[in-house]
Scaffold this active site. Structure first.
Site, short mmCIF file in Angstrom:
data_model
loop_
_atom_site.label_atom_id
_atom_site.label_comp_id
_atom_site.label_asym_id
_atom_site.label_seq_id
_atom_site.Cartn_x
_atom_site.Cartn_y
_atom_site.Cartn_z
N PHE A 96 3.03 6.72 1.67
CA PHE A 96 4.25 7.20 1.02
C PHE A 96 3.99 8.28 -0.01
O PHE A 96 4.85 9.09 -0.30
CB PHE A 96 4.97 6.04 0.31
CG PHE A 96 5.39 4.93 1.21
CD1 PHE A 96 6.22 5.16 2.30
CD2 PHE A 96 4.98 3.63 0.96
CE1 PHE A 96 6.63 4.12 3.13
CE2 PHE A 96 5.38 2.59 1.78
CZ PHE A 96 6.21 2.84 2.86
N SER A 97 2.80 8.27 -0.59
CA SER A 97 2.49 9.14 -1.72
C SER A 97 2.58 10.62 -1.37
O SER A 97 2.09 11.07 -0.33
CB SER A 97 1.09 8.83 -2.25
OG SER A 97 0.74 9.71 -3.27
N PRO B 38 0.81 -1.22 0.00
CA PRO B 38 0.00 0.00 0.00
C PRO B 38 0.85 1.27 0.00
O PRO B 38 1.82 1.39 0.73
CB PRO B 38 -0.82 -0.13 1.28
CG PRO B 38 -0.95 -1.62 1.46
CD PRO B 38 0.38 -2.17 1.02
N CYS B 39 0.44 2.22 -0.84
CA CYS B 39 1.26 3.40 -1.09
C CYS B 39 0.73 4.67 -0.44
O CYS B 39 1.40 5.70 -0.47
CB CYS B 39 1.37 3.64 -2.59
SG CYS B 39 -0.21 4.07 -3.36
N GLN B 40 -0.46 4.63 0.16
CA GLN B 40 -1.08 5.86 0.63
C GLN B 40 -0.20 6.64 1.61
O GLN B 40 -0.16 7.86 1.57
CB GLN B 40 -2.43 5.56 1.30
CG GLN B 40 -3.45 4.97 0.35
CD GLN B 40 -3.45 3.45 0.32
OE1 GLN B 40 -2.42 2.81 0.57
NE2 GLN B 40 -4.59 2.87 0.01
#
Length: 167
Positions: free
Chosen positions: A82-83, A78-80
């Site tokens: 880091f984004s 999941p990237c949320q």
């Protein structure tokens, strides 16, 4: 070829492998998917009915999976967190910590190859992931392969004789 896809989504990784000539029949070549979104699982099973769904990555038994002979382990954690488009909580976001589940499994399974994808992120977070992966990522703009103009980081490695991974 046996594949373990973590954070599988709707199995786009399996689609890419299929387009490369790799198919999964469950008889010597198996695609295992770890995913929790019921709609993504439905899409996967409609398109790739031989996929073996494993469920929540935090509940997977790494000792059992280590006997399956995984050749390729891949995922896009999941990237949320880091984004740059989000709150940039990085590893303070519980979803970002799921990356460490990928590492837990990788270290127990020792697949021949690993592939991890994620968004561009802070240098600090990228360095943490690179340290655990054992090498730096390659940056690629998705526009080279799709209609999306999005930069992504790819960590691609091969298991070495000493048990580490190198690009």
């Amino acid at each position: 070829m046996n594949v373990l896809s973590c954070f599988d989504g709707s199995s786009c990784g399996q689609l890419a492998l299929q387009r490369s000539g790799i198919t999964f029949d469950g008889k010597g070549s198996t695609y295992y998917a770890s995913e929790i979104d019921k709609y993504a699982i439905q899409v996967t099973q409609a398109n790739f009915p031989n996929t073996i769904q494993l469920g929540d990555i935090t509940q997977l038994d790494e000792h059992e999976i280590s006997y399956w002979g995984i050749d390729l382990m891949m995922g896009g954690s999941p990237c949320q967190g880091f984004s740059f488009a989000g709150h940039q909580l990085n590893f303070d976001d519980p979803r970002s910590k799921l990356f460490f589940e990928f590492i837990r499994l990788r270290d127990a399974i020792k697949p021949k190859y690993i592939l991890l994808e994620n968004v561009r992120m802070s240098k600090q977070s990228q360095d943490v992931i690179s340290e655990y992966m054992g090498f730096e990522p390659q940056a690629l703009n998705s526009s080279k392969l799709s209609a999306q103009n999005r930069y992504r980081l790819y960590w691609w490695g091969k298991l070495q004789a000493d048990g580490t991974y190198k690009q």
